[in-house]
Design a protein around this motif. Structure first.
Motif, mmCIF file in Angstrom:
data_model
loop_
_atom_site.group_PDB
_atom_site.id
_atom_site.type_symbol
_atom_site.label_atom_id
_atom_site.label_comp_id
_atom_site.label_asym_id
_atom_site.label_seq_id
_atom_site.Cartn_x
_atom_site.Cartn_y
_atom_site.Cartn_z
ATOM 1 N N ARG A 97 -0.291 12.469 -24.494
ATOM 2 C CA ARG A 97 -0.581 11.634 -25.664
ATOM 3 C C ARG A 97 0.207 10.328 -25.614
ATOM 4 O O ARG A 97 -0.202 9.336 -26.194
ATOM 5 C CB ARG A 97 -0.258 12.391 -26.941
ATOM 6 N N ASP A 98 1.342 10.329 -24.914
ATOM 7 C CA ASP A 98 2.164 9.123 -24.813
ATOM 8 C C ASP A 98 1.751 8.237 -23.642
ATOM 9 O O ASP A 98 2.282 7.147 -23.463
ATOM 10 C CB ASP A 98 3.645 9.496 -24.638
ATOM 11 N N GLY A 99 0.841 8.698 -22.828
ATOM 12 C CA GLY A 99 0.401 7.941 -21.655
ATOM 13 C C GLY A 99 0.656 8.754 -20.392
ATOM 14 O O GLY A 99 1.258 9.822 -20.424
ATOM 15 N N ILE A 100 0.184 8.207 -19.297
ATOM 16 C CA ILE A 100 0.303 8.896 -18.013
ATOM 17 C C ILE A 100 1.262 8.107 -17.133
ATOM 18 O O ILE A 100 1.167 6.884 -17.025
ATOM 19 C CB ILE A 100 -1.072 9.023 -17.331
#
Length: 191
Positions: A97-100
């Protein structure tokens, strides 16, 4: 690829090579009359088999299907041989959810090699990240002739490996191979 698979591949290929070599030698000896002159003019395929193939329309389709299957299995085997367990990217994502977050392993291995080579007594280093039941770093370190192996090992274990794990954000397993005096033998070989 594991050593067990490598051993099986070598064994099967050696067996096939011996069988094909023996069949070729037997065919050559047969055509030169080593087993008697009466067999020299004998066809390889008996008359009954040739007659069956000529009278049965599906025979050549079945033969083509078998040959195609063998070719596909050979290509599949070849592709498996070409595949390596080397990892090109390391996924550092903790929460999608915070990015990859991914890390190119070439950047990580280059940094590890540079850090290892900077240690006193180290002539060269080679790092590779492999995927064998999870990501694992393999570090091969070539030591100079007069390197203190205990000091180099302590430096690798207390400084380099913790820094690597901190940078990767994971408890990455690390295998270290120390090769004492390899720089000296390489220098002698060049002279």
């Amino acid at each position: 690829m594991s050593t067990g698979v490598d051993r099986i591949n070598r064994g099967v290929l050696a067996l096939l090579g011996v069988l094909f070599l023996a069949a070729g030698a037997a065919g050559l000896a047969l055509s030169l009359g080593a087993f008697g002159t009466g067999l020299v003019d004998t066809p390889v395929v008996p008359d009954t088999v040739r007659a069956f193939a000529a009278e049965t329309p599906w025979f050549w389709w079945a033969a083509a299907a078998v040959c195609l299957l063998v070719a596909l299995l050979a290509v599949r085997w070849l592709l498996v041989q070409l595949r390596t367990s080397t990892v090109s990217r390391l996924d550092l994502t903790t929460d999608p959810r915070d990015g990859i977050t991914t890390l190119h392993t070439s950047a990580l291995t280059s940094a590890v090699e540079d850090a290892a080579t900077a240690i006193r007594g180290v002539h060269g280093a080679n790092a590779r990240l492999h995927d064998q039941h999870g990501d694992r770093l393999h570090l091969a370190v070539d030591l100079t002739e007069h390197a203190d192996i205990a000091d180099v090992r302590a430096e690798l274990e207390t400084r380099l490996v913790p820094d690597l794990r901190r940078a990767a954000g994971a408890d990455l397993p690390v295998d270290i191979d120390l090769h004492p005096g390899r720089a000296r033998s390489a220098t002698r070989a060049l002279r």
